[in-house]
Design a protein around this motif. Structure first.
Motif, PDB file in Angstrom:
ATOM      1  N   LEU A  99       0.803  -1.219   0.000  1.00 23.20           N
ATOM      2  CA  LEU A  99       0.000   0.000   0.000  1.00 23.20           C
ATOM      3  C   LEU A  99       0.839   1.272   0.000  1.00 23.20           C
ATOM      4  CD1 LEU A  99      -2.592  -1.268   2.593  1.00 23.20           C
ATOM      5  CD2 LEU A  99      -3.201  -0.470   0.299  1.00 23.20           C
ATOM      6  N   LEU A 100       1.986   1.269   0.666  1.00 24.70           N
ATOM      7  CA  LEU A 100       2.737   2.498   0.880  1.00 24.70           C
ATOM      8  C   LEU A 100       4.074   2.547   0.147  1.00 24.70           C
ATOM      9  CD1 LEU A 100       2.115   2.995   4.716  1.00 24.70           C
ATOM     10  CD2 LEU A 100       0.879   4.023   2.800  1.00 24.70           C
ATOM     11  N   GLU A 101       4.523   1.445  -0.430  1.00 25.85           N
ATOM     12  CA  GLU A 101       5.841   1.414  -1.083  1.00 25.85           C
ATOM     13  C   GLU A 101       5.765   0.979  -2.535  1.00 25.85           C
ATOM     14  OE1 GLU A 101      10.094   1.931  -0.950  1.00 25.85           O
ATOM     15  OE2 GLU A 101       8.481   2.558   0.394  1.00 25.85           O
ATOM     16  N   MET A 102       4.802   0.101  -2.852  1.00 25.48           N
ATOM     17  CA  MET A 102       4.746  -0.487  -4.189  1.00 25.48           C
ATOM     18  C   MET A 102       3.855   0.348  -5.120  1.00 25.48           C
ATOM     19  SD  MET A 102       6.806  -2.851  -3.727  1.00 25.48           S
ATOM     20  CE  MET A 102       7.648  -3.128  -2.183  1.00 25.48           C
ATOM     21  N   GLY A 103       3.824  -0.083  -6.392  1.00 27.05           N
ATOM     22  CA  GLY A 103       3.094   0.694  -7.387  1.00 27.05           C
ATOM     23  C   GLY A 103       3.778   2.018  -7.659  1.00 27.05           C
ATOM     24  N   THR A 104       5.111   2.021  -7.535  1.00 24.63           N
ATOM     25  CA  THR A 104       5.893   3.248  -7.686  1.00 24.63           C
ATOM     26  C   THR A 104       6.970   3.053  -8.742  1.00 24.63           C
ATOM     27  OG1 THR A 104       7.459   2.635  -5.933  1.00 24.63           O
ATOM     28  CG2 THR A 104       5.456   3.814  -5.257  1.00 24.63           C
ATOM     29  N   ASP A 105       7.924   3.965  -8.752  1.00 34.93           N
ATOM     30  CA  ASP A 105       8.994   3.921  -9.735  1.00 34.93           C
ATOM     31  C   ASP A 105      10.148   3.020  -9.343  1.00 34.93           C
ATOM     32  OD1 ASP A 105       9.517   5.644  -7.632  1.00 34.93           O
ATOM     33  OD2 ASP A 105      10.560   7.152  -8.836  1.00 34.93           O
ATOM     34  N   ILE A 106      10.181   2.532  -8.106  1.00 34.68           N
ATOM     35  CA  ILE A 106      11.398   1.851  -7.640  1.00 34.68           C
ATOM     36  C   ILE A 106      11.223   0.366  -7.347  1.00 34.68           C
ATOM     37  CG2 ILE A 106      12.403   3.991  -6.786  1.00 34.68           C
ATOM     38  CD1 ILE A 106      11.674   3.154  -3.944  1.00 34.68           C
ATOM     39  N   ALA A 115      14.750   8.070  -2.712  1.00 34.96           N
ATOM     40  CA  ALA A 115      14.791   6.662  -3.102  1.00 34.96           C
ATOM     41  C   ALA A 115      16.077   6.008  -2.615  1.00 34.96           C
ATOM     42  CB  ALA A 115      14.666   6.532  -4.620  1.00 34.96           C
ATOM     43  N   ARG A 116      17.206   6.683  -2.798  1.00 37.59           N
ATOM     44  CA  ARG A 116      18.472   6.111  -2.350  1.00 37.59           C
ATOM     45  C   ARG A 116      18.508   5.932  -0.835  1.00 37.59           C
ATOM     46  NH1 ARG A 116      20.589   9.213  -7.021  1.00 37.59           N
ATOM     47  NH2 ARG A 116      20.290  11.165  -5.863  1.00 37.59           N
ATOM     48  N   GLU A 117      17.955   6.866  -0.119  1.00 38.58           N
ATOM     49  CA  GLU A 117      18.010   6.853   1.339  1.00 38.58           C
ATOM     50  C   GLU A 117      16.947   5.957   1.964  1.00 38.58           C
ATOM     51  OE1 GLU A 117      19.242   7.974   5.242  1.00 38.58           O
ATOM     52  OE2 GLU A 117      20.227   8.391   3.320  1.00 38.58           O
ATOM     53  N   LEU A 118      15.746   5.900   1.374  1.00 39.21           N
ATOM     54  CA  LEU A 118      14.569   5.362   2.068  1.00 39.21           C
ATOM     55  C   LEU A 118      13.921   4.177   1.364  1.00 39.21           C
ATOM     56  CD1 LEU A 118      13.094   8.887   2.781  1.00 39.21           C
ATOM     57  CD2 LEU A 118      14.009   7.367   4.530  1.00 39.21           C
ATOM     58  N   ALA A 119      14.601   3.596   0.387  1.00 37.44           N
ATOM     59  CA  ALA A 119      13.997   2.495  -0.372  1.00 37.44           C
ATOM     60  C   ALA A 119      13.488   1.401   0.562  1.00 37.44           C
ATOM     61  CB  ALA A 119      15.008   1.912  -1.352  1.00 37.44           C
ATOM     62  N   GLY A 120      12.234   1.033   0.387  1.00 38.27           N
ATOM     63  CA  GLY A 120      11.631  -0.049   1.159  1.00 38.27           C
ATOM     64  C   GLY A 120      10.985   0.376   2.452  1.00 38.27           C
ATOM     65  N   GLU A 121      11.062   1.655   2.838  1.00 39.95           N
ATOM     66  CA  GLU A 121      10.667   2.076   4.179  1.00 39.95           C
ATOM     67  C   GLU A 121       9.234   2.607   4.275  1.00 39.95           C
ATOM     68  OE1 GLU A 121      13.768   4.159   6.449  1.00 39.95           O
ATOM     69  OE2 GLU A 121      15.155   3.602   4.850  1.00 39.95           O
ATOM     70  N   GLN A 122       8.399   2.205   3.337  1.00 37.96           N
ATOM     71  CA  GLN A 122       6.958   2.497   3.376  1.00 37.96           C
ATOM     72  C   GLN A 122       6.665   3.996   3.322  1.00 37.96           C
ATOM     73  OE1 GLN A 122       6.028  -1.107   6.399  1.00 37.96           O
ATOM     74  NE2 GLN A 122       4.187  -0.094   5.651  1.00 37.96           N
ATOM     75  N   VAL A 123       7.400   4.681   2.433  1.00 40.14           N
ATOM     76  CA  VAL A 123       7.136   6.101   2.214  1.00 40.14           C
ATOM     77  C   VAL A 123       6.988   6.445   0.731  1.00 40.14           C
ATOM     78  CG1 VAL A 123       8.329   6.818   4.322  1.00 40.14           C
ATOM     79  CG2 VAL A 123       9.606   6.721   2.166  1.00 40.14           C
ATOM     80  N   ARG A 124       7.363   5.567  -0.175  1.00 48.09           N
ATOM     81  CA  ARG A 124       7.535   5.971  -1.572  1.00 48.09           C
ATOM     82  C   ARG A 124       6.221   6.354  -2.250  1.00 48.09           C
ATOM     83  NH1 ARG A 124      11.540   8.486  -4.083  1.00 48.09           N
ATOM     84  NH2 ARG A 124      11.521   8.136  -6.325  1.00 48.09           N
TER      85      ARG A 124
END
Length: 579
Positions: A67-74, A516-525
């Motif tokens: 819900l908070l990380e996927m469906g994005t550019d990364i 993205a470099r700093e927070l990848a995977g951390e449910q913010v993207r």
């Protein structure tokens, strides 16, 4: 340790009816009345603690990641999620690629909409009784501040995900069959009113809370965390100067209380260093997994299928390979691993042999391709403790290198994984794997649950919120200052100068790349891209699985249709456009 209170302890209204229901149901499994629970100091404290628990449905869970990380550019689908053409009926593929994302997605309902409203209703119930709960004079303001912070936090998730939503400030008691969606600005006005109270009445440290709260209640909100959230909320609402002010205060105002970036980026993810100087607020999962009412499961979903590779067997140290989420080529290309420690601090690329029985031997075919290997015919290519598998974000140019002594292990390079346009090749089973959430303390290789905490606010995030606010204000020199704070920490030895950025580089897109470099995977993207108006643009540019499916209306999630049906058209409760 922060007390873990199961939500079912309380008399709650579930703000989500099943498809067969035509009204909202009152849910009170314990048989206790709200008045009996909330009108003693002890009971009221359980309500305050209980208001935190709904984060456990969202943070550190597969559904929350979707819900908070996927469906994005990364991020994109790995094999166990199905590819972009999957007809799988599981809830996560539509959140990954937007195909079939509709009003009955169970994760949108059960893992975002419903827990947020359950948390809000519990807060409203507690606030109704706060003056009759018998709290001590020193404790009462901070108790109210905690509750109002949590209401703001849940409404933020709702308004950013769904847009206009019902705004309830009184407890829902009995049958409710009307609902009206308040405007985004009305919801934000309440968020800021609650946050103002929280910031004014929360102590700076846990040790400054009045009894019965103690300095050991890790996971409880404090003033710096409330101000960090305020920075993010004001930024999301377009109030850039207020966002900048709060971000600056959190970044520079609490070093005397020990709030600062940790020295090593990789140490952020050391499971023995979870409670560090950078974490502002986290879900505190217990090492006794039975207390967690659902523990952290994030450790497994990013891992590749390593345990079918030569020389490898599944074990605790390497993790449980869920093979759900893999990086896009765009994300991997964002890292300059020659300068930036965050790539190897975030991703595992080498897998060390742990299974002698499956180590391959040099074959006659390989000797035929490289006669220099003739003395090694039928000898093991490597031994336990050597590299068995290597996943590279770069090209291994010479195919012959794969058959030399140096490249005796299995390799998957960037060209094995992706086409030049970022589209995926092959089975999506083997790829650089996010390692931030690894848990080497699990009891056995098959244990799915982890005691790892789930960070919800950390300083590196808020520093970059400050940078984004400064870009919006046109103050690129200040933006570069903030970005250089995290890049200096991220620099490999001797590479600090190479990691510095200039004001001329400061754009919204650069800050998003840095996040993205700093927070990848951390449910913010997802919220980052939604906040900046870049969701559709960036998904179309960098996510090959979703680029043809995402539409402008996907910047909001669908309201669960069962809730709309439950009010039967009474009130102003329409579905979001496009669904």
């Amino acid at each position: 340790m922060h007390k873990i209170i199961r939500p079912l302890t309380f008399a709650l209204l579930v703000l989500a009816a099943s498809a067969c229901q035509d009204q909202l149901d009152e849910f009170n499994p314990s048989g206790a009345t709200a008045e009996a629970v909330f009108t003693t100091p002890e009971g009221f404290e359980t309500a305050v603690n209980g208001a935190y628990t709904y984060n456990r449905v969202i943070y550190g869970k597969e559904s929350g990641l979707a819900l908070l990380e996927m469906g994005t550019d990364i991020w994109t689908n790995a094999q166990n999620n199905g590819d972009s053409q999957s007809s799988n009926t599981r809830p996560q593929p539509p959140l990954m690629n937007y195909q079939g994302l509709n009003t009955d997605n169970v994760w949108v309902k059960n893992n975002l909409w419903t827990p947020c409203y359950q948390g809000i209703n519990l807060v409203n119930q507690a606030l109704k009784y706060i003056n009759t709960a018998g709290l001590s004079a020193p404790r009462r303001p901070s108790a109210e501040a905690e509750l109002r912070f949590m209401r703001a936090w849940y409404y933020y998730h709702l308004v950013e995900s769904f847009g206009a939503v019902p705004l309830r400030l009184e407890p829902t008691e009995g049958v409710v069959n009307t609902a009206t969606r308040a405007s985004v600005q009305e919801v934000y006005a309440q968020i800021f009113a609650d946050l103002d109270f929280a910031v004014a009445n929360l102590p700076v440290t846990l040790g400054q809370f009045a009894a019965p709260v103690t300095a050991n209640d890790y996971g409880r909100i404090t003033r710096p965390a409330a101000e960090a959230f305020a920075a993010k909320a004001y930024l999301s609402n377009g109030q850039y100067q207020k966002a900048a002010n709060y971000a600056r205060k959190v970044t520079t105002g609490y070093t005397g209380q020990g709030i600062r970036l940790v020295t090593s980026y990789a140490s952020l993810w050391d499971i023995n260093n979870q409670k560090n100087s950078e974490v502002l607020w986290a879900v505190n999962y217990s090492t006794n997994l039975t207390f967690n009412a659902g523990s952290n499961t994030a450790h497994q979903w990013f891992l590749m299928k390593y345990d079918d590779q030569p020389g490898m067997a599944r074990d605790v140290a390497n993790g449980l390979p869920g093979v759900r989420y893999m990086p896009t080529r765009f994300l991997l290309d964002l890292y300059n691993e020659q300068n930036d420690a965050r790539y190897l601090g975030s991703f595992k690329q080498a897998w060390i042999a742990n299974n002698a029985s499956t180590i391959p031997r040099w074959s006659q075919a390989e000797v035929n391709q490289n006669p220099a290997l003739a003395p090694l015919l039928n000898q093991p290519k490597f031994t336990v403790g050597d590299t068995a598998v290597f996943t590279s974000k770069r090209s291994i140019d010479d195919f012959q290198q794969r058959y030399t002594r140096r490249y005796r292990y299995k390799t998957y390079d960037i060209d094995d994984l992706y086409n030049a346009d970022g589209s995926l090749k092959g089975e999506r089973r083997y790829y650089p794997s996010l390692r931030k959430f690894d848990d080497p303390t699990r009891a056995t290789p098959t244990v799915t649950e982890s005691s790892r905490d789930a960070n919800m606010l950390r300083l590196g995030d808020i520093i970059l919120i400050g940078a984004e606010a400064q870009v919006r204000l046109g103050k690129t020199d200040s933006a570069a200052y903030y970005v250089n704070l995290v890049r200096t920490r991220a620099a490999l030895p001797g590479r600090t100068a190479a990691m510095q950025v200039t004001p001329a580089q400061m754009t919204l897109d650069f800050v998003l790349d840095e996040r993205a470099r700093e927070l990848a995977g951390e449910q913010v993207r997802w919220l980052d891209l939604k906040r900046t108006g870049k969701l559709v643009e960036r998904v179309r540019a960098h996510n090959p699985d979703a680029r043809t499916s995402i539409q402008d209306f996907h910047a909001l999630r669908p309201i669960p249709q069962s809730d709309i049906d439950a009010v039967g058209g009474r009130g102003d409760f329409p579905q979001n456009p496009g669904y």
